[in-house]
Design a protein around this motif. Structure first.
Motif, PDB file in Angstrom:
ATOM      1  N   GLU A 279     -16.826  -2.230   1.570  1.00 17.71           N
ATOM      2  CA  GLU A 279     -18.135  -2.890   1.636  1.00 17.71           C
ATOM      3  C   GLU A 279     -17.950  -4.384   1.901  1.00 17.71           C
ATOM      4  O   GLU A 279     -16.972  -4.993   1.468  1.00 17.71           O
ATOM      5  N   THR A 280     -18.905  -5.005   2.600  1.00 18.29           N
ATOM      6  CA  THR A 280     -18.880  -6.440   2.859  1.00 18.29           C
ATOM      7  C   THR A 280     -20.265  -7.021   2.585  1.00 18.29           C
ATOM      8  O   THR A 280     -21.267  -6.557   3.148  1.00 18.29           O
ATOM      9  N   GLY A 281     -20.300  -8.037   1.709  1.00 12.33           N
ATOM     10  CA  GLY A 281     -21.560  -8.727   1.426  1.00 12.33           C
ATOM     11  C   GLY A 281     -22.585  -7.905   0.681  1.00 12.33           C
ATOM     12  O   GLY A 281     -23.762  -8.277   0.643  1.00 12.33           O
TER      13      GLY A 281
ATOM     14  N   CYS B  41     -13.160  -4.156  -0.856  1.00 10.18           N
ATOM     15  CA  CYS B  41     -14.483  -4.751  -0.645  1.00 10.18           C
ATOM     16  C   CYS B  41     -14.364  -6.267  -0.539  1.00 10.18           C
ATOM     17  O   CYS B  41     -13.465  -6.873  -1.134  1.00 10.18           O
ATOM     18  N   THR B  42     -15.284  -6.900   0.223  1.00  8.87           N
ATOM     19  CA  THR B  42     -15.220  -8.340   0.467  1.00  8.87           C
ATOM     20  C   THR B  42     -16.583  -8.982   0.195  1.00  8.87           C
ATOM     21  O   THR B  42     -17.617  -8.491   0.672  1.00  8.87           O
ATOM     22  N   ASP B  43     -16.562 -10.066  -0.599  1.00  8.22           N
ATOM     23  CA  ASP B  43     -17.767 -10.861  -0.876  1.00  8.22           C
ATOM     24  C   ASP B  43     -18.923 -10.001  -1.378  1.00  8.22           C
ATOM     25  O   ASP B  43     -20.078 -10.130  -0.930  1.00  8.22           O
ATOM     26  N   CYS B  44     -18.632  -9.124  -2.296  1.00  3.57           N
ATOM     27  CA  CYS B  44     -19.652  -8.230  -2.851  1.00  3.57           C
ATOM     28  C   CYS B  44     -19.923  -8.551  -4.316  1.00  3.57           C
ATOM     29  O   CYS B  44     -19.092  -9.162  -5.003  1.00  3.57           O
TER      30      CYS B  44
ATOM     31  N   VAL C 271     -12.319   2.221 -14.900  1.00  5.69           N
ATOM     32  CA  VAL C 271     -12.666   1.487 -13.688  1.00  5.69           C
ATOM     33  C   VAL C 271     -11.392   0.930 -13.057  1.00  5.69           C
ATOM     34  O   VAL C 271     -10.550   0.341 -13.748  1.00  5.69           O
ATOM     35  N   PHE C 272     -11.271   1.124 -11.732  1.00  9.40           N
ATOM     36  CA  PHE C 272     -10.167   0.565 -10.963  1.00  9.40           C
ATOM     37  C   PHE C 272     -10.744  -0.402  -9.926  1.00  9.40           C
ATOM     38  O   PHE C 272     -11.778  -0.126  -9.312  1.00  9.40           O
ATOM     39  N   VAL C 273     -10.026  -1.519  -9.701  1.00  9.51           N
ATOM     40  CA  VAL C 273     -10.409  -2.467  -8.655  1.00  9.51           C
ATOM     41  C   VAL C 273      -9.153  -2.750  -7.838  1.00  9.51           C
ATOM     42  O   VAL C 273      -8.172  -3.277  -8.363  1.00  9.51           O
ATOM     43  N   GLU C 274      -9.195  -2.402  -6.535  1.00 12.70           N
ATOM     44  CA  GLU C 274      -8.011  -2.529  -5.681  1.00 12.70           C
ATOM     45  C   GLU C 274      -8.367  -3.216  -4.363  1.00 12.70           C
ATOM     46  O   GLU C 274      -9.330  -2.847  -3.702  1.00 12.70           O
ATOM     47  N   GLY C 275      -7.586  -4.230  -4.010  1.00  9.01           N
ATOM     48  CA  GLY C 275      -7.703  -4.846  -2.685  1.00  9.01           C
ATOM     49  C   GLY C 275      -9.017  -5.523  -2.400  1.00  9.01           C
ATOM     50  O   GLY C 275      -9.396  -5.654  -1.232  1.00  9.01           O
ATOM     51  N   CYS C 276      -9.732  -5.989  -3.424  1.00 11.78           N
ATOM     52  CA  CYS C 276     -11.028  -6.641  -3.216  1.00 11.78           C
ATOM     53  C   CYS C 276     -10.853  -8.160  -3.119  1.00 11.78           C
ATOM     54  O   CYS C 276     -10.010  -8.749  -3.809  1.00 11.78           O
ATOM     55  N   VAL C 277     -11.676  -8.800  -2.280  1.00 12.14           N
ATOM     56  CA  VAL C 277     -11.586 -10.241  -2.048  1.00 12.14           C
ATOM     57  C   VAL C 277     -12.968 -10.868  -2.234  1.00 12.14           C
ATOM     58  O   VAL C 277     -13.960 -10.395  -1.661  1.00 12.14           O
ATOM     59  N   GLY C 278     -13.013 -11.946  -3.045  1.00 14.29           N
ATOM     60  CA  GLY C 278     -14.257 -12.697  -3.202  1.00 14.29           C
ATOM     61  C   GLY C 278     -15.376 -11.916  -3.858  1.00 14.29           C
ATOM     62  O   GLY C 278     -16.552 -12.212  -3.621  1.00 14.29           O
ATOM     63  N   CYS C 279     -15.058 -10.951  -4.686  1.00 16.94           N
ATOM     64  CA  CYS C 279     -16.082 -10.105  -5.310  1.00 16.94           C
ATOM     65  C   CYS C 279     -16.324 -10.500  -6.763  1.00 16.94           C
ATOM     66  O   CYS C 279     -15.464 -11.088  -7.427  1.00 16.94           O
ATOM     67  N   THR C 280     -17.522 -10.154  -7.253  1.00 13.45           N
ATOM     68  CA  THR C 280     -17.880 -10.322  -8.659  1.00 13.45           C
ATOM     69  C   THR C 280     -18.333  -8.971  -9.193  1.00 13.45           C
ATOM     70  O   THR C 280     -19.193  -8.316  -8.588  1.00 13.45           O
TER      71      THR C 280
END
Length: 462
Positions: free
Chosen positions: A122-124, A145-148, A162-171
């Motif tokens: 996902e992006t944005g 996911c990016t900027d999400c 919950v797993f979070v992998e390879g995400c950039v700029g996310c909250t």
């Protein structure tokens, strides 16, 4: 390892009798017998597939013969009909209970795998995950996911992990409870995790840059085993509030590097509450777990005050942990089996605290057995260095343990250290009872196999 590399000729292998503790090994699944292994006639990939099969056949044949001999002896003595003691009766009941527990565990594992919900690429996006959208799935994976901005609201019920992998700029705002109280983060950049309403006991963060963890008011608590484990992490900030006080800790594997032989990126750390403050300490690997030196010192002090009754209780717990390890191993759950064997080693070691070294080893044959069994797990998992470490520990505790030497030889062979593997296999043959024909045959086959591989390597083969 301490063993000087040298060749072992077949004529030099002397057979002696040693059949202690063999019945304690886990069962290894059977494999179909195949054609003889001829290294010079095989591709490298086929050769190693043959080797893996050979290892399985070796373990299975040895364990089957030992189990058969023990069953025949027990039948002759009438042990199979009635329990010889209350302890044996309890063990039989425990075995039955564990079999039932395993069925429940297998069903649960299958359900959890089927219950994974993936949010990927996902992006944005700005998304609140609702119970209906999850369609009954209870494990959430945010991936690439990016900027999400994502929210798991408090209304979500029965969420597991919950797993979070390879995400950039996310909250990501995590407000719901997790059954496992476990969150894993890896390969992320500039990620903010707001843990706002429910306590999370374990957060694992690996190979990230710019991760921020924000714990809500009163969600950082000392003395409940709440920890943030991290390795290869740059610029991580942990914030929290408790009793009106603001708490913070900054972690960076480059600046936090401690003295030692590991490279900075290989060092592990733990951030947790210590005496009212957030503290980051280097983590030390103890068996299959990580702890700080401060915690180990506290455990040592506590072990020194263990009473005889507590030792007996710990010894019983160690036996149960080993039994659970055997159950998991037999089911092909090698990583879980390794965890159980680690617990058994720790429990048996604590039970022996305060005793003389020699007396402790004699009183706790479980320790070398579990090191050997855990080495078998690591061989199955392809972690040959760890298998070698455990085989060495097994031999250190009991130099006469046949399978310790045998698994040491298998580990070294898998690491292509053939000249070191041969002496270990030879030592296993020397210690093995000549009555155990299946075992001696398999060890001899392993020796011939290693000698063939060494000869091929010296000729410049693969």
């Amino acid at each position: 390892s301490g063993t000087r590399p040298h060749n072992v000729a077949m004529a030099d292998l002397v057979e002696t009798i040693n059949d202690e503790h063999e019945e304690e090994e886990p069962v290894i699944e059977d494999v179909t017998k195949d054609a003889p292994i001829k290294r010079d006639q095989m591709k490298q990939g086929d050769y190693y597939n043959k080797w893996d099969k050979f290892v399985e056949e070796t373990e299975k044949a040895i364990d089957n013969e030992e189990t058969k001999e023990k069953e025949e002896a027990d039948t002759a003595l009438g042990k199979n009909k009635y329990a010889a003691s209350e302890a044996e009766k309890k063990d039989k009941e425990t075995n039955a209970a564990l079999r039932e527990a395993k069925k429940v565990w297998d069903k649960r594992a299958a359900l959890e795998e089927a219950a994974k919900f993936e949010v990927a690429d996902e992006t944005g996006a700005t998304t609140t995950l609702e119970q209906a959208a999850l369609a009954g799935k209870r494990v959430v994976l945010f991936k690439n996911c990016t900027d999400c901005t994502f929210e798991l609201p408090a209304a979500l019920q029965g969420m597991i992990k919950v797993f979070v992998e390879g995400c950039v700029g996310c909250t990501i705002a995590l407000k719901c409870k997790l059954v496992t109280s476990h969150l894993e983060v890896s390969h992320c950049e500039n990620l903010t995790l707001n843990l706002e309403e429910a306590m999370i006991h374990t957060v694992q963060v690996d190979l990230t840059d710019g991760v921020t963890l924000r714990f809500g008011e009163g969600l950082l608590v000392e003395g409940v085993g709440q920890k943030v484990y991290h390795a290869g992490v740059k610029n991580m900030d942990v914030f929290g509030h408790t009793g009106g006080r603001h708490l913070s800790a900054h972690a960076d594997y480059i600046t936090d590097v401690a003295e030692g032989t590991e490279l900075p990126e290989e060092q592990h750390f733990i951030t947790q509450m210590v005496q009212g403050e957030l503290v980051t300490e280097k983590a030390i690997k103890v068996g299959n777990r990580w702890a700080t030196q401060r915690e180990l010192d506290m455990e040592t002090a506590a072990a020194a005050s263990v009473t005889q009754r507590e030792r007996e209780e710990l010894a019983a717990e160690a036996e149960r942990s080993k039994l659970m390890g055997n159950q998991s191993f037999g089911a092909g759950e090698y990583a879980q089996a390794a965890v159980h064997y680690t617990m058994a080693i720790d429990q048996a070691g604590t039970a022996a605290a305060g005793q003389e070294a020699e007396a402790g080893a004699a009183a706790n044959p479980l320790v070398p057995i579990c090191y050997s069994n855990r080495a078998a797990c690591f061989l199955k998992l392809g972690q040959h260095e760890r298998a070698l470490e455990d085989a060495d520990c097994c031999i250190k505790h009991n130099p006469s343990f046949v399978k310790g030497h045998f698994r040491r030889g298998l580990s070294l062979h898998a690491m292509k250290r053939y000249t070191e593997a041969l002496p270990s296999l030879g030592r296993a043959l020397e210690l093995e009872s000549p009555k155990n024909k299946a075992s001696t045959k398999q060890i001899n086959d392993a020796i011939r196999f290693a000698e063939a591989k060494l000869a091929s390597a010296r000729r410049g083969g693969n």
